[in-house]
Design a protein around this motif. Structure first.
Motif, PDB file in Angstrom:
ATOM      1  N   THR A  68      28.749  51.214  35.752  1.00 16.71           N
ATOM      2  CA  THR A  68      29.929  51.031  34.904  1.00 16.71           C
ATOM      3  C   THR A  68      30.396  52.364  34.334  1.00 16.71           C
ATOM      4  O   THR A  68      31.594  52.660  34.309  1.00 16.71           O
ATOM      5  CB  THR A  68      29.619  50.039  33.771  1.00 16.71           C
ATOM      6  OG1 THR A  68      29.216  48.795  34.353  1.00 16.71           O
ATOM      7  CG2 THR A  68      30.817  49.816  32.876  1.00 16.71           C
ATOM      8  N   ARG A  71      32.103  54.307  37.097  1.00 13.67           N
ATOM      9  CA  ARG A  71      33.377  53.664  37.445  1.00 13.67           C
ATOM     10  C   ARG A  71      34.449  53.975  36.397  1.00 13.67           C
ATOM     11  O   ARG A  71      35.601  54.294  36.729  1.00 13.67           O
ATOM     12  CB  ARG A  71      33.150  52.152  37.553  1.00 13.67           C
ATOM     13  CG  ARG A  71      34.248  51.387  38.206  1.00 13.67           C
ATOM     14  CD  ARG A  71      33.834  49.974  38.606  1.00 13.67           C
ATOM     15  NE  ARG A  71      32.723  49.408  37.886  1.00 13.67           N
ATOM     16  CZ  ARG A  71      32.829  48.611  36.819  1.00 13.67           C
ATOM     17  NH1 ARG A  71      34.005  48.258  36.370  1.00 13.67           N
ATOM     18  NH2 ARG A  71      31.751  48.130  36.222  1.00 13.67           N
ATOM     19  N   TYR A  72      34.083  53.914  35.112  1.00 12.65           N
ATOM     20  CA  TYR A  72      35.027  54.206  34.037  1.00 12.65           C
ATOM     21  C   TYR A  72      35.443  55.676  34.043  1.00 12.65           C
ATOM     22  O   TYR A  72      36.575  56.012  33.709  1.00 12.65           O
ATOM     23  CB  TYR A  72      34.436  53.824  32.688  1.00 12.65           C
ATOM     24  CG  TYR A  72      34.436  52.334  32.401  1.00 12.65           C
ATOM     25  CD1 TYR A  72      34.553  51.386  33.418  1.00 12.65           C
ATOM     26  CD2 TYR A  72      34.292  51.861  31.109  1.00 12.65           C
ATOM     27  CE1 TYR A  72      34.538  50.031  33.146  1.00 12.65           C
ATOM     28  CE2 TYR A  72      34.282  50.500  30.831  1.00 12.65           C
ATOM     29  CZ  TYR A  72      34.407  49.600  31.855  1.00 12.65           C
ATOM     30  OH  TYR A  72      34.404  48.251  31.576  1.00 12.65           O
ATOM     31  N   ARG A 184      42.669  49.691  42.155  1.00 10.67           N
ATOM     32  CA  ARG A 184      41.450  49.026  42.611  1.00 10.67           C
ATOM     33  C   ARG A 184      40.401  48.858  41.505  1.00 10.67           C
ATOM     34  O   ARG A 184      39.734  47.839  41.428  1.00 10.67           O
ATOM     35  CB  ARG A 184      40.831  49.785  43.782  1.00 10.67           C
ATOM     36  CG  ARG A 184      41.642  49.676  45.046  1.00 10.67           C
ATOM     37  CD  ARG A 184      41.049  50.554  46.137  1.00 10.67           C
ATOM     38  NE  ARG A 184      41.916  50.620  47.284  1.00 10.67           N
ATOM     39  CZ  ARG A 184      41.774  49.868  48.368  1.00 10.67           C
ATOM     40  NH1 ARG A 184      40.811  48.990  48.435  1.00 10.67           N
ATOM     41  NH2 ARG A 184      42.600  50.007  49.382  1.00 10.67           N
ATOM     42  N   ILE A 185      40.244  49.880  40.673  1.00 11.79           N
ATOM     43  CA  ILE A 185      39.219  49.828  39.629  1.00 11.79           C
ATOM     44  C   ILE A 185      39.745  49.177  38.351  1.00 11.79           C
ATOM     45  O   ILE A 185      39.001  48.533  37.616  1.00 11.79           O
ATOM     46  CB  ILE A 185      38.668  51.247  39.343  1.00 11.79           C
ATOM     47  CG1 ILE A 185      37.916  51.742  40.567  1.00 11.79           C
ATOM     48  CG2 ILE A 185      37.759  51.252  38.124  1.00 11.79           C
ATOM     49  CD1 ILE A 185      37.351  53.136  40.431  1.00 11.79           C
ATOM     50  N   PRO A 187      41.298  46.407  37.461  1.00 14.70           N
ATOM     51  CA  PRO A 187      40.965  45.021  37.116  1.00 14.70           C
ATOM     52  C   PRO A 187      39.514  44.817  36.669  1.00 14.70           C
ATOM     53  O   PRO A 187      39.203  43.821  36.034  1.00 14.70           O
ATOM     54  CB  PRO A 187      41.241  44.255  38.416  1.00 14.70           C
ATOM     55  CG  PRO A 187      42.211  45.098  39.169  1.00 14.70           C
ATOM     56  CD  PRO A 187      41.876  46.508  38.809  1.00 14.70           C
ATOM     57  N   THR A 188      38.617  45.761  36.997  1.00 23.20           N
ATOM     58  CA  THR A 188      37.215  45.612  36.599  1.00 23.20           C
ATOM     59  C   THR A 188      36.890  46.281  35.268  1.00 23.20           C
ATOM     60  O   THR A 188      35.771  46.165  34.776  1.00 23.20           O
ATOM     61  CB  THR A 188      36.286  46.213  37.678  1.00 23.20           C
ATOM     62  OG1 THR A 188      36.453  47.637  37.701  1.00 23.20           O
ATOM     63  CG2 THR A 188      36.568  45.618  39.035  1.00 23.20           C
TER      64      THR A 188
END
Length: 194
Positions: A68, A71-72, A184-185, A187-188
């Protein structure tokens, strides 16, 4: 009898509300600007080094996993690239650091000993029964596996990025299309509640 029931009811209510309060605090870091200091710093931050070069970081709390945090960081780099009017960014350097703190209970100390006087005692957290105190005059619980030692991990990812316009060369493996990464990222990513 009635008095004991009321006390038990109040005790149960206090324990239940405390558990709800603590469980509400144990959530992963949301995508937001950095707050706090040192081990307790969480969120994203950035610093402009040159006109098109930035240092970007994202720090998670002890509940946020490494995936996470990374990704952030990628999402923040993409957002920053788009905000500055660029199309893609190149990761010049990237790293993820793991910081750990170990907590153990009981911790040695001096407290209320035998007969209310001062003497050696330890406070410890035993699984299944919560916080307790021990002193040498009341037995030895340490050999009964009642000690709790925990190591808490925290991750912080950082990257140096260079922003560019146009489309990256096909052989540039460190280049990321900012719009594509954001779509792509995005929404998560967990945003803070308003």
């Amino acid at each position: 009898m009635m008095r004991n029931l009321k006390r038990r009811g109040l005790l149960f209510t206090a324990i239940a509300s405390g558990a709800l309060l603590v469980s509400g605090c144990a959530t992963e870091t949301t995508y937001r600007p950095a707050t706090g200091k040192g081990f307790y710093r969480t969120g994203y931050s950035e610093r402009q080094v040159e006109a098109d070069r930035w240092l970007v970081t994202f720090a998670g709390n002890t509940v946020t996993d490494r995936d996470t945090v990374e990704r952030y960081l990628l999402f923040r780099a993409a957002q920053l690239t788009l905000q500055n009017g660029y199309d893609y960014f190149v990761m010049v350097d990237r790293s993820t650091d793991r910081q750990a703190q170990t907590y153990s209970t009981p911790g040695p100390g001096w407290g209320g000993g035998w007969g209310g006087g001062w003497g050696p005692s330890w406070r410890y957290y035993g699984r299944g029964f919560g916080w307790r105190a021990w002193d040498p005059w009341w037995g030895d619980p340490f050999w009964g596996n009642n000690i709790d030692v925990r190591t808490v991990d925290r991750y912080e990812a950082s990257a140096e990025i260079v922003m560019r316009k146009g489309t990256p060369a096909k052989d540039e493996v460190r280049a990321f299309n900012a719009r594509d990464v954001s779509d792509r990222i995005g929404p998560t990513v967990v945003m803070p509640k308003s």
